[in-house]
Scaffold this motif. Structure first.
Motif, PDB file in Angstrom:
ATOM      1  N   ARG A  17       0.817  -1.211   0.000  1.00  0.00           N
ATOM      2  CA  ARG A  17       0.000   0.000   0.000  1.00  0.00           C
ATOM      3  C   ARG A  17       0.848   1.257   0.000  1.00  0.00           C
ATOM      4  O   ARG A  17       0.427   2.278  -0.486  1.00  0.00           O
ATOM      5  N   LEU A  18       2.039   1.211   0.537  1.00  0.00           N
ATOM      6  CA  LEU A  18       2.879   2.390   0.653  1.00  0.00           C
ATOM      7  C   LEU A  18       4.091   2.243  -0.253  1.00  0.00           C
ATOM      8  O   LEU A  18       4.954   1.397  -0.028  1.00  0.00           O
ATOM      9  N   ASN A  19       4.135   3.052  -1.310  1.00  0.00           N
ATOM     10  CA  ASN A  19       5.284   3.101  -2.198  1.00  0.00           C
ATOM     11  C   ASN A  19       5.795   4.528  -2.206  1.00  0.00           C
ATOM     12  O   ASN A  19       5.018   5.467  -2.339  1.00  0.00           O
ATOM     13  N   VAL A  20       7.083   4.705  -2.040  1.00  0.00           N
ATOM     14  CA  VAL A  20       7.692   6.033  -2.051  1.00  0.00           C
ATOM     15  C   VAL A  20       8.883   6.027  -3.003  1.00  0.00           C
ATOM     16  O   VAL A  20       9.517   5.004  -3.227  1.00  0.00           O
ATOM     17  N   PHE A  21       9.159   7.209  -3.581  1.00  0.00           N
ATOM     18  CA  PHE A  21      10.352   7.366  -4.391  1.00  0.00           C
ATOM     19  C   PHE A  21      11.524   7.664  -3.475  1.00  0.00           C
ATOM     20  O   PHE A  21      11.413   8.452  -2.541  1.00  0.00           O
ATOM     21  N   VAL A  22      12.665   7.043  -3.753  1.00  0.00           N
ATOM     22  CA  VAL A  22      13.874   7.226  -2.951  1.00  0.00           C
ATOM     23  C   VAL A  22      14.999   7.636  -3.897  1.00  0.00           C
ATOM     24  O   VAL A  22      15.168   7.042  -4.961  1.00  0.00           O
ATOM     25  N   ILE A  23      15.737   8.667  -3.501  1.00  0.00           N
ATOM     26  CA  ILE A  23      16.898   9.100  -4.271  1.00  0.00           C
ATOM     27  C   ILE A  23      18.146   8.799  -3.441  1.00  0.00           C
ATOM     28  O   ILE A  23      18.259   9.214  -2.295  1.00  0.00           O
ATOM     29  N   ASP A  24      19.065   8.058  -4.034  1.00  0.00           N
ATOM     30  CA  ASP A  24      20.293   7.662  -3.350  1.00  0.00           C
ATOM     31  C   ASP A  24      21.483   8.217  -4.129  1.00  0.00           C
ATOM     32  O   ASP A  24      21.566   8.029  -5.343  1.00  0.00           O
ATOM     33  N   ASP A  25      22.387   8.907  -3.461  1.00  0.00           N
ATOM     34  CA  ASP A  25      23.609   9.396  -4.108  1.00  0.00           C
ATOM     35  C   ASP A  25      24.815   8.754  -3.446  1.00  0.00           C
ATOM     36  O   ASP A  25      25.359   9.250  -2.488  1.00  0.00           O
ATOM     37  N   THR A  26      25.215   7.647  -3.964  1.00  0.00           N
ATOM     38  CA  THR A  26      26.310   6.855  -3.417  1.00  0.00           C
ATOM     39  C   THR A  26      27.611   7.221  -4.113  1.00  0.00           C
ATOM     40  O   THR A  26      27.637   7.442  -5.321  1.00  0.00           O
ATOM     41  N   VAL A  27      28.693   7.289  -3.353  1.00  0.00           N
ATOM     42  CA  VAL A  27      30.017   7.498  -3.925  1.00  0.00           C
ATOM     43  C   VAL A  27      30.669   6.139  -4.093  1.00  0.00           C
ATOM     44  O   VAL A  27      30.868   5.400  -3.131  1.00  0.00           O
ATOM     45  N   LYS A  28      30.975   5.798  -5.338  1.00  0.00           N
ATOM     46  CA  LYS A  28      31.642   4.529  -5.654  1.00  0.00           C
ATOM     47  C   LYS A  28      33.133   4.821  -5.809  1.00  0.00           C
ATOM     48  O   LYS A  28      33.538   5.578  -6.686  1.00  0.00           O
ATOM     49  N   ILE A  29      33.944   4.271  -4.927  1.00  0.00           N
ATOM     50  CA  ILE A  29      35.384   4.513  -4.956  1.00  0.00           C
ATOM     51  C   ILE A  29      35.975   3.818  -6.175  1.00  0.00           C
ATOM     52  O   ILE A  29      35.771   2.622  -6.387  1.00  0.00           O
ATOM     53  N   ARG A  30      36.680   4.598  -6.986  1.00  0.00           N
ATOM     54  CA  ARG A  30      37.295   4.081  -8.216  1.00  0.00           C
ATOM     55  C   ARG A  30      38.738   4.546  -8.280  1.00  0.00           C
ATOM     56  O   ARG A  30      39.086   5.618  -7.811  1.00  0.00           O
ATOM     57  N   ARG A  31      39.554   3.738  -8.928  1.00  0.00           N
ATOM     58  CA  ARG A  31      40.943   4.105  -9.160  1.00  0.00           C
ATOM     59  C   ARG A  31      41.251   3.827 -10.629  1.00  0.00           C
ATOM     60  O   ARG A  31      40.787   2.873 -11.200  1.00  0.00           O
ATOM     61  N   TYR A  44      30.187  10.752   2.638  1.00  0.00           N
ATOM     62  CA  TYR A  44      29.587  11.001   3.945  1.00  0.00           C
ATOM     63  C   TYR A  44      29.602   9.763   4.846  1.00  0.00           C
ATOM     64  O   TYR A  44      29.548   9.887   6.057  1.00  0.00           O
ATOM     65  N   LEU A  45      29.689   8.591   4.258  1.00  0.00           N
ATOM     66  CA  LEU A  45      29.733   7.375   5.074  1.00  0.00           C
ATOM     67  C   LEU A  45      31.066   7.225   5.793  1.00  0.00           C
ATOM     68  O   LEU A  45      31.116   6.810   6.953  1.00  0.00           O
ATOM     69  N   THR A  46      32.155   7.551   5.096  1.00  0.00           N
ATOM     70  CA  THR A  46      33.477   7.428   5.715  1.00  0.00           C
ATOM     71  C   THR A  46      33.941   8.743   6.333  1.00  0.00           C
ATOM     72  O   THR A  46      34.860   8.737   7.147  1.00  0.00           O
ATOM     73  N   GLY A  47      33.350   9.871   5.928  1.00  0.00           N
ATOM     74  CA  GLY A  47      33.728  11.159   6.468  1.00  0.00           C
ATOM     75  C   GLY A  47      35.030  11.701   5.920  1.00  0.00           C
ATOM     76  O   GLY A  47      35.686  12.509   6.568  1.00  0.00           O
ATOM     77  N   GLN A  48      35.416  11.272   4.722  1.00  0.00           N
ATOM     78  CA  GLN A  48      36.663  11.739   4.135  1.00  0.00           C
ATOM     79  C   GLN A  48      36.513  11.898   2.625  1.00  0.00           C
ATOM     80  O   GLN A  48      35.571  11.389   2.031  1.00  0.00           O
ATOM     81  N   CYS A  49      37.454  12.588   2.019  1.00  0.00           N
ATOM     82  CA  CYS A  49      37.463  12.752   0.565  1.00  0.00           C
ATOM     83  C   CYS A  49      38.110  11.528  -0.070  1.00  0.00           C
ATOM     84  O   CYS A  49      39.140  11.046   0.398  1.00  0.00           O
ATOM     85  N   VAL A  50      37.483  11.025  -1.126  1.00  0.00           N
ATOM     86  CA  VAL A  50      37.987   9.853  -1.837  1.00  0.00           C
ATOM     87  C   VAL A  50      37.938  10.134  -3.333  1.00  0.00           C
ATOM     88  O   VAL A  50      37.212  11.011  -3.795  1.00  0.00           O
ATOM     89  N   MET A  51      38.689   9.378  -4.095  1.00  0.00           N
ATOM     90  CA  MET A  51      38.608   9.446  -5.555  1.00  0.00           C
ATOM     91  C   MET A  51      37.539   8.458  -6.002  1.00  0.00           C
ATOM     92  O   MET A  51      37.568   7.288  -5.625  1.00  0.00           O
ATOM     93  N   GLY A  52      36.592   8.947  -6.795  1.00  0.00           N
ATOM     94  CA  GLY A  52      35.545   8.043  -7.239  1.00  0.00           C
ATOM     95  C   GLY A  52      34.500   8.730  -8.080  1.00  0.00           C
ATOM     96  O   GLY A  52      34.666   9.854  -8.540  1.00  0.00           O
ATOM     97  N   GLN A  53      33.398   8.023  -8.288  1.00  0.00           N
ATOM     98  CA  GLN A  53      32.263   8.511  -9.049  1.00  0.00           C
ATOM     99  C   GLN A  53      31.061   8.599  -8.128  1.00  0.00           C
ATOM    100  O   GLN A  53      30.846   7.734  -7.293  1.00  0.00           O
TER     101      GLN A  53
END
Length: 73
Positions: A17-31, A44-53
Motif C-alpha cells: 500500500r505504501l510506495n515512495v520514491f527514494v533518491i540515493d547518491d552513493t560514492v563509488k570509490i574508483r581508481r 559522507y559514510l566514511t567522512g573523508q574525501c575519496v577518488m571516485g564517481q
C-alpha cells in the motif's frame, strides 16, 4: 530497461500500500587514470574525501522491497 523491469516487478506485488520514491547518491570509490567521471568526492559514510564517481539512483521503495528505476553517474 530498468524502468520496464521496475513496472513489471511493482505490478506483481499489489498488496504493497505504501510506495515512495527514494533518491540515493552513493560514492563509488574508483581508481584509474582513464576512467570517466572520476574526481575527488566527499564520502559522507566514511567522512573523508575519496577518488571516485558519484552515482545517483532513483528507485521505488515499499515495506518489502526497493526497485531501482534509473541511475546516472
Amino acid at each position: 530497461m530498468q524502468l520496464v523491469t521496475a513496472k513489471k516487478d511493482l505490478k506483481t506485488k499489489p498488496n504493497n500500500r505504501l510506495n515512495v520514491f527514494v533518491i540515493d547518491d552513493t560514492v563509488k570509490i574508483r581508481r584509474g587514470k582513464k576512467m570517466p567521471g572520476v574526481s575527488s568526492r566527499f564520502d559522507y559514510l566514511t567522512g573523508q574525501c575519496v577518488m571516485g564517481q558519484q552515482i545517483l539512483t532513483l528507485g521505488v521503495a515499499s515495506d518489502e522491497q526497493f526497485v531501482p528505476v534509473d541511475n546516472e553517474i
